[in-house]
Write a protein that holds these residues in place. Structure first.
Motif, PDB file in Angstrom:
ATOM      1  N   ASP A  82       0.892  -1.256   0.097  1.00 47.65           N
ATOM      2  CA  ASP A  82      -0.012  -0.145  -0.015  1.00 47.65           C
ATOM      3  C   ASP A  82       0.849   1.062  -0.119  1.00 47.65           C
ATOM      4  N   ASN A  83       2.186   1.116   0.703  1.00 50.25           N
ATOM      5  CA  ASN A  83       2.836   2.274   0.862  1.00 50.25           C
ATOM      6  C   ASN A  83       4.294   2.039   0.250  1.00 50.25           C
ATOM      7  N   PHE A  84       4.431   1.757  -0.853  1.00 51.11           N
ATOM      8  CA  PHE A  84       5.725   1.732  -1.465  1.00 51.11           C
ATOM      9  C   PHE A  84       6.342   2.936  -1.742  1.00 51.11           C
ATOM     10  N   HIS A  85       7.724   2.843  -1.648  1.00 55.80           N
ATOM     11  CA  HIS A  85       8.591   4.004  -1.595  1.00 55.80           C
ATOM     12  C   HIS A  85      10.087   3.714  -2.068  1.00 55.80           C
ATOM     13  N   LEU A  86      10.735   4.583  -2.985  1.00 58.75           N
ATOM     14  CA  LEU A  86      11.943   4.326  -3.448  1.00 58.75           C
ATOM     15  C   LEU A  86      12.749   5.572  -2.722  1.00 58.75           C
ATOM     16  N   PRO A  87      14.093   5.370  -2.323  1.00 61.78           N
ATOM     17  CA  PRO A  87      14.937   6.529  -1.915  1.00 61.78           C
ATOM     18  C   PRO A  87      14.955   7.692  -2.819  1.00 61.78           C
ATOM     19  N   PHE A  88      14.942   8.958  -2.058  1.00 64.98           N
ATOM     20  CA  PHE A  88      14.812  10.275  -2.774  1.00 64.98           C
ATOM     21  C   PHE A  88      16.060  10.155  -3.891  1.00 64.98           C
ATOM     22  N   ASP A  89      17.077   9.972  -3.523  1.00 63.38           N
ATOM     23  CA  ASP A  89      18.351   9.914  -4.509  1.00 63.38           C
ATOM     24  C   ASP A  89      18.147   8.981  -5.807  1.00 63.38           C
ATOM     25  N   GLU A  90      17.395   7.948  -5.455  1.00 61.98           N
ATOM     26  CA  GLU A  90      17.233   6.885  -6.566  1.00 61.98           C
ATOM     27  C   GLU A  90      16.314   7.338  -7.544  1.00 61.98           C
ATOM     28  N   LEU A  91      15.125   8.248  -6.852  1.00 62.57           N
ATOM     29  CA  LEU A  91      14.131   8.617  -7.734  1.00 62.57           C
ATOM     30  C   LEU A  91      14.581   9.677  -8.710  1.00 62.57           C
ATOM     31  N   LYS A  92      15.690  10.694  -8.171  1.00 68.28           N
ATOM     32  CA  LYS A  92      16.319  11.767  -8.922  1.00 68.28           C
ATOM     33  C   LYS A  92      17.023  11.227 -10.022  1.00 68.28           C
ATOM     34  N   GLU A  93      17.927  10.331  -9.523  1.00 62.91           N
ATOM     35  CA  GLU A  93      18.912   9.775 -10.576  1.00 62.91           C
ATOM     36  C   GLU A  93      18.622   8.815 -11.774  1.00 62.91           C
ATOM     37  N   SER A  94      17.155   8.190 -11.223  1.00 63.52           N
ATOM     38  CA  SER A  94      16.689   7.517 -12.330  1.00 63.52           C
ATOM     39  C   SER A  94      15.769   8.254 -13.412  1.00 63.52           C
ATOM     40  N   GLY A  95      15.419   9.540 -13.075  1.00 60.62           N
ATOM     41  CA  GLY A  95      14.620  10.484 -13.784  1.00 60.62           C
ATOM     42  C   GLY A  95      13.020  10.273 -13.712  1.00 60.62           C
ATOM     43  N   ILE A  96      12.884   9.453 -12.506  1.00 62.54           N
ATOM     44  CA  ILE A  96      11.390   9.408 -12.363  1.00 62.54           C
ATOM     45  C   ILE A  96      10.920  10.626 -11.512  1.00 62.54           C
ATOM     46  N   LEU A  97      11.785  11.104 -10.690  1.00 61.81           N
ATOM     47  CA  LEU A  97      11.379  12.539 -10.126  1.00 61.81           C
ATOM     48  C   LEU A  97      12.447  13.480 -10.600  1.00 61.81           C
ATOM     49  N   LYS A  98      11.616  14.577 -11.438  1.00 57.81           N
ATOM     50  CA  LYS A  98      12.222  15.722 -12.092  1.00 57.81           C
ATOM     51  C   LYS A  98      11.319  16.993 -11.686  1.00 57.81           C
ATOM     52  N   PHE A  99      11.857  18.121 -11.252  1.00 60.52           N
ATOM     53  CA  PHE A  99      11.225  19.215 -10.674  1.00 60.52           C
ATOM     54  C   PHE A  99      11.132  20.259 -11.791  1.00 60.52           C
ATOM     55  N   ASP A 100      10.151  21.348 -11.579  1.00 60.72           N
ATOM     56  CA  ASP A 100       9.845  22.587 -12.082  1.00 60.72           C
ATOM     57  C   ASP A 100      10.688  23.629 -11.018  1.00 60.72           C
ATOM     58  N   ASN A 101      10.436  24.804 -11.513  1.00 59.96           N
ATOM     59  CA  ASN A 101      11.127  25.747 -10.441  1.00 59.96           C
ATOM     60  C   ASN A 101      10.386  26.028  -9.053  1.00 59.96           C
ATOM     61  N   ASP A 102       9.245  25.561  -9.032  1.00 59.06           N
ATOM     62  CA  ASP A 102       8.425  25.501  -7.773  1.00 59.06           C
ATOM     63  C   ASP A 102       8.800  24.383  -7.058  1.00 59.06           C
ATOM     64  N   GLY A 103       9.417  23.251  -7.514  1.00 58.47           N
ATOM     65  CA  GLY A 103       9.693  22.200  -6.788  1.00 58.47           C
ATOM     66  C   GLY A 103       8.794  21.076  -6.930  1.00 58.47           C
ATOM     67  N   GLN A 104       7.787  21.170  -7.802  1.00 57.60           N
ATOM     68  CA  GLN A 104       6.560  20.172  -8.071  1.00 57.60           C
ATOM     69  C   GLN A 104       7.218  19.259  -9.259  1.00 57.60           C
ATOM     70  N   ALA A 105       6.918  17.958  -9.256  1.00 58.59           N
ATOM     71  CA  ALA A 105       7.203  16.962 -10.023  1.00 58.59           C
ATOM     72  C   ALA A 105       6.553  17.341 -11.344  1.00 58.59           C
ATOM     73  N   VAL A 106       7.323  17.036 -12.514  1.00 53.14           N
ATOM     74  CA  VAL A 106       6.777  17.260 -13.767  1.00 53.14           C
ATOM     75  C   VAL A 106       6.755  16.020 -14.387  1.00 53.14           C
ATOM     76  N   LYS A 107       6.269  15.958 -15.700  1.00 52.28           N
ATOM     77  CA  LYS A 107       5.963  14.966 -16.614  1.00 52.28           C
ATOM     78  C   LYS A 107       7.119  13.985 -16.991  1.00 52.28           C
ATOM     79  N   VAL A 108       7.161  12.810 -16.873  1.00 52.75           N
ATOM     80  CA  VAL A 108       8.204  11.763 -17.166  1.00 52.75           C
ATOM     81  C   VAL A 108       7.617  10.892 -18.379  1.00 52.75           C
ATOM     82  N   ASP A 109       8.689  10.260 -18.929  1.00 49.59           N
ATOM     83  CA  ASP A 109       8.259   9.239 -19.762  1.00 49.59           C
ATOM     84  C   ASP A 109       7.365   7.960 -19.044  1.00 49.59           C
ATOM     85  N   LEU A 110       6.621   7.553 -19.127  1.00 54.82           N
ATOM     86  CA  LEU A 110       5.818   6.462 -18.500  1.00 54.82           C
ATOM     87  C   LEU A 110       5.895   5.238 -19.467  1.00 54.82           C
TER      88      LEU A 110
END
Length: 290
Positions: A82-110
Motif C-alpha cells: 500500500d505504501n511502496f517507496h524508493l529513496p529520494f536519490d534513486e528517484l532523482k538519478e533514475s529520472g522518475i522525479l524531475k522538478f519545475d522551478n516551484d519544486g513540483q514533479a513534472v511529467k516523465v516518460d511512463l
C-alpha cells in the motif's frame, strides 16, 4: 447536522487555501510507473514492480504497488504494497522525479521501464533481528523497500515489505509474508501477532527469541508487550503499561508490569515517579510488588 458541519468545513477550507499556491505534481496517484531491479535478489529472484505513487507527502512519492518475484525456471509470485517507496536519490538519478522551478514533479516518460540496483548504497539495508530497522539505529525512514530474513527461527527466510510512514507516529511498518505454500502462493501474509504489528519502534532479541512491541501514546501513556518464541510460536509473556494521574498539581507517571499466562494478565509490580523541574530529574516514589 453532520452534513452542515461538513459543508462549513469545505467552505472554510476553500477560503483558507484560496491564496496559496496549488499543488500540481505530475504524480497524483493515477500515473503508473514500471520498475525493475537489475540484480538477482536473495540469490534467486528477478523483481519487477508496477507502481502508482502520489506526491505531496514526506517522503516524496509513496503509493500502492504490485511487486512480482520470478525465477529463471519460470516460477513467479506477486505481493502488493500500500505504501511502496524508493529513496529520494534513486528517484532523482533514475529520472522518475524531475522538478519545475516551484519544486513540483513534472511529467516523465511512463512508457519506459526504470532500472535500479538493489545492491546500491542508496538502498538502506535493514534487519529486524539486528534491530537496524529501528529509527534510532539509522536516523531515517528511507529504507530498502523489501528484504528477506528469517524472523521466526524456522530456517526459512520470510519476505518483509516496508510500508513507509504508515505506522504509529509516521514510522515505517513491516508487513511479513511467511514462506509456506498455501492457496497456490509460496509466500502468505502473516496475520498473527506480533509479526502482524511490527514497526520501527519494535525491538528484537535474537538470543532470547523475543519481540517487544512498543505502542507510543505520549510522555506517559505508552505500552510495551513482550512476545517469546515458544515451540515455534510467538506467545505474549509480559505487558508493561504507563499511565498518569495528577496529584497536588503534579503529574505522576504510573508503570504497571504484568506477567501474561494463557492470555491472562497478572499484575507483578506497580511503580510511580514524577519529573522534578527544579532538579531536572525523575523522582522515584517507590515500587509495590504483588
Amino acid at each position: 447536522m453532520k452534513q452542515i458541519i461538513l459543508l462549513v468545513f469545505l467552505l472554510l477550507s476553500s477560503v483558507t487555501y484560496a491564496d496559496t499556491d496549488e499543488w500540481n505534481s505530475f504524480y497524483d496517484g493515477t500515473k503508473t510507473i514500471h520498475l525493475k531491479f537489475t540484480d538477482i535478489i536473495n540469490d534467486k529472484y528477478n523483481v519487477n514492480i508496477v507502481w502508482m505513487p502520489r506526491d505531496g507527502e514526506g517522503p516524496r512519492l509513496v503509493g500502492p504497488a504490485i511487486i512480482t518475484f520470478s525465477k529463471d525456471s519460470g516460477y513467479i509470485f506477486s505481493v502488493t504494497a500500500d505504501n511502496f517507496h524508493l529513496p529520494f536519490d534513486e528517484l532523482k538519478e533514475s529520472g522518475i522525479l524531475k522538478f519545475d522551478n516551484d519544486g513540483q514533479a513534472v511529467k516523465v516518460d511512463l512508457s519506459k521501464v526504470y532500472s535500479f540496483e538493489y545492491s546500491s548504497d542508496s538502498f538502506n539495508k535493514v534487519s529486524l533481528m539486528n534491530n537496524t530497522h529501528k529509527y534510532e539505529a539509522s536516523g531515517s525512514r528511507e529504507q530498502v523497500p523489501f528484504f528477506f530474513e528469517d524472523v521466526d527461527f524456522d530456517g526459512k527466510d520470510e519476505l518483509v515489505m516496508v510500508s513507509f510512514n504508515s505506522g504509529q507516529r509516521w514510522y515505517n511498518e513491516y508487513i511479513v509474508y511467511k514462506s509456506n505454500y498455501k492457496y497456490g502462493n509460496m509466500y502468505n501474509l502473516v496475520n498473527t501477532e506480533p509479526l502482524s504489528i511490527i514497526d520501527q519502534l519494535s525491538t528484537f532479541n535474537k538470543q532470547n527469541r523475543t519481540i517487544d512491541v512498543f505502542s507510543s501514546g505520549g510522555a506517559c501513556t505508552n505500552s510495551n508487550e513482550k512476545f517469546k518464541l515458544i515451540d515455534g510460536k510467538y506467545i505474549a509473556i509480559e505487558l508493561t503499561e504507563w499511565d498518569y494521574y495528577v496529584r497536588d498539581g503534579v503529574s505522576v507517571c504510573e508503570e504497571s508490569i504484568y506477567t501474561v499466562i494463557d492470555d491472562k494478565r497478572i499484575l507483578k509490580s506497580k511503580s510511580e515517579s514524577y519529573w522534578d523541574y527544579e532538579q531536572a530529574k525523575q523522582i522515584e516514589l517507590g515500587t509495590k510488588y504483588y
